[in-house]
Write an enzyme that holds these catalytic residues in place. Structure first.
Site, PDB file in Angstrom:
ATOM      1  CB  CYS A 278      -0.949   0.095   1.119  1.00 22.38           C
ATOM      2  SG  CYS A 278      -2.241  -1.222   1.144  1.00 22.38           S
ATOM      3  CB  ILE A 279       2.966   2.968   2.709  1.00 20.40           C
ATOM      4  CG1 ILE A 279       1.815   2.712   3.786  1.00 20.40           C
ATOM      5  CG2 ILE A 279       3.448   4.295   3.048  1.00 20.40           C
ATOM      6  CD1 ILE A 279       2.376   2.633   5.051  1.00 20.40           C
TER       7      ILE A 279
END
Length: 446
Positions: A278-279
């Protein structure tokens, strides 16, 4: 003539009675816990994946993800509540189909929606009236409405009448023992009032808390916002690490003291780079989308630059420490990297900065090995396929003495850090040694 029961009414009834069949496409860190939770709550559940080894393991009741126990998986499979398949024709059996496929970046760091598009086409080829399709994959606002919806509508069925569309962002956090799929509040949205009602009916039966929002685009923006928030704050603390380091101030001590303030501060921690699905990826989805609206994303892009530069910083610190402390060149050194997974206490290596660290070290001539108690063998990855099959090195006193430097990239609890106290040099990106009260004479923080 009696009134004809609509697709909406039929599906609403099946959901309320839990006679609906749930299908989950993509049985990874998001899909398998969701499929297990749906089966646990009474829905007959079919999991779909292109990987036949996952199908075989699930059918045998063996879990390959820490968040799902083999005991529970085996019980659900034996009871006929959950099965896995690679045969997409079985999508026609499902009343609810949840898409949990990857959304990576292209080589040019643009969104790669190929998995969503391919999955949408598989569904469209078998779409029937009375089905609810929900996307969970993280993506930019507008994807469900502009990309997935037209693919499904090409089947000839009408969205909002024959079939229904929703979006609910995944919020899994591998290794987090305080929250799981059912206890994490679930943001949900539907394409219209009826779709919204159906999405809430399904997830309301599976998770404890729903957070309905007004549109698909808002729900997509929620997940992007969560991850941009984290990426920006991690970039900030990584920059503070560099600033305070130049001043001779330990950023870890600063954070520990700052977080005692009961309001107005939330601790984030520096590291060797970003990892996970995600990040490192999601902020670039938003920056890409924003170009269409001619809105600059300078803050987000700067955060990305800082975070992606961290592996280079760590390698520079290691090279300097070898030269100053051991009078040894990096090109002539053996380095053992602790942790291949992207975060502590999990086996998840997606986008792990350790791969980048190893690549940079080897490019500068170092001999590199890794130790990870959770990853006995490096899997094949899109970016670093050259490491596939490389095995974890056992951590012993003899092993430690055979390396010129130890680089702590991931601070797994299962690592015997006491053994590292006798190493010639430890470069610690996670404050792992100090956090355990171990001697710091051979430790350099990076």
């Amino acid at each position: 003539m009696p009134e004809t029961t609509t697709s909406f009414e039929t599906l609403r009834t099946r959901l309320s009675e839990r006679t609906a069949v749930a299908g989950v496409i993509g049985l990874g860190y998001v899909g398998l816990p969701l499929a297990t939770a749906a089966a646990r709550q009474g829905f007959r559940t079919i999991g779909f994946d292109i990987d036949p080894t996952k199908e075989a393991q699930i059918r045998a009741g063996r879990s390959y993800i820490d968040a799902v126990s083999s005991e529970e998986l085996g019980r659900l499979v034996a009871a006929g509540r959950f099965t896995a398949t690679t045969v997409y024709d079985r999508l026609a059996e499902c009343d609810v189909i949840v898409i949990c496929v990857p959304t990576p970046l292209s080589r040019h760091r643009d969104p790669d929606l190929s998995f969503i598009e391919a999955t949408g086409r598989e569904i469209a080829a078998r779409l029937r009236p009375g089905q609810l399709i929900v996307l969970e994959s993280t993506t930019y606002p507008g994807t469900t409405r502009e990309v997935l919806k037209p693919i499904l509508a090409a089947s000839g069925l009408t969205p909002g009448r024959d079939f229904f569309l929703g979006f609910s962002p995944e919020r899994e956090d591998p290794g987090n023992t305080a929250f799981d799929t059912t206890s994490i509040p679930k943001v949900v949205a539907g394409d219209g009032p009826q779709a919204s009602e159906l999405v809430q009916a399904f997830y309301g039966a599976v998770v404890r808390t729903l957070v309905p929002v007004s549109s698909l685009d808002v729900a997509e923006a929620v997940k992007i916002t969560e991850n941009v928030f984290r990426a920006v704050n991690i970039a900030l603390v990584n920059e503070l690490k560099l600033i305070y380091g130049a001043m001779g101030i330990d950023v870890w001590e600063v954070i520990e003291a700052a977080k005692t303030k009961p309001f107005g501060y939330m601790p984030f921690y520096p590291g060797p780079g970003l990892g996970g699905h995600c990040i490192p990826i999601d902020p670039f989805y938003l920056t890409w989308r924003s170009r269409e609206f001619e809105v600059p994303t300078r803050f987000i892009e700067l955060a990305g630059e800082i975070n992606t530069s961290m592996p280079n910083h760590v390698v520079d610190v290691l090279a300097r420490a070898l030269d100053e402390r051991l009078k040894r060149a990096l090109s002539a050194s053996r380095v053992l990297v602790i942790g291949l997974a992207y975060k502590k206490n999990v086996a998840d290596v997606r986008e792990s900065p350790t791969f980048k660290l190893m690549s940079l070290l080897e490019a500068r001539g170092a001999e590199v090995a890794f130790h990870d108690p959770h990853v006995p063998e490096a899997p094949s990855t899109r970016e670093h396929a050259e490491y596939a099959g490389r095995r974890s090195t056992a951590l012993t006193a003899e092993t430690v003495s055979g390396f010129d430097a130890i680089l702590i990239s991931t601070d797994h609890d299962a690592v015997d850090y006491g053994l590292l106290a006798d190493a010639s040099l430890v470069v610690d990106t996670r404050n792992a040694m100090a956090a355990r009260g171990l001697p710091g004479h051979n430790v350099v923080k990076a």
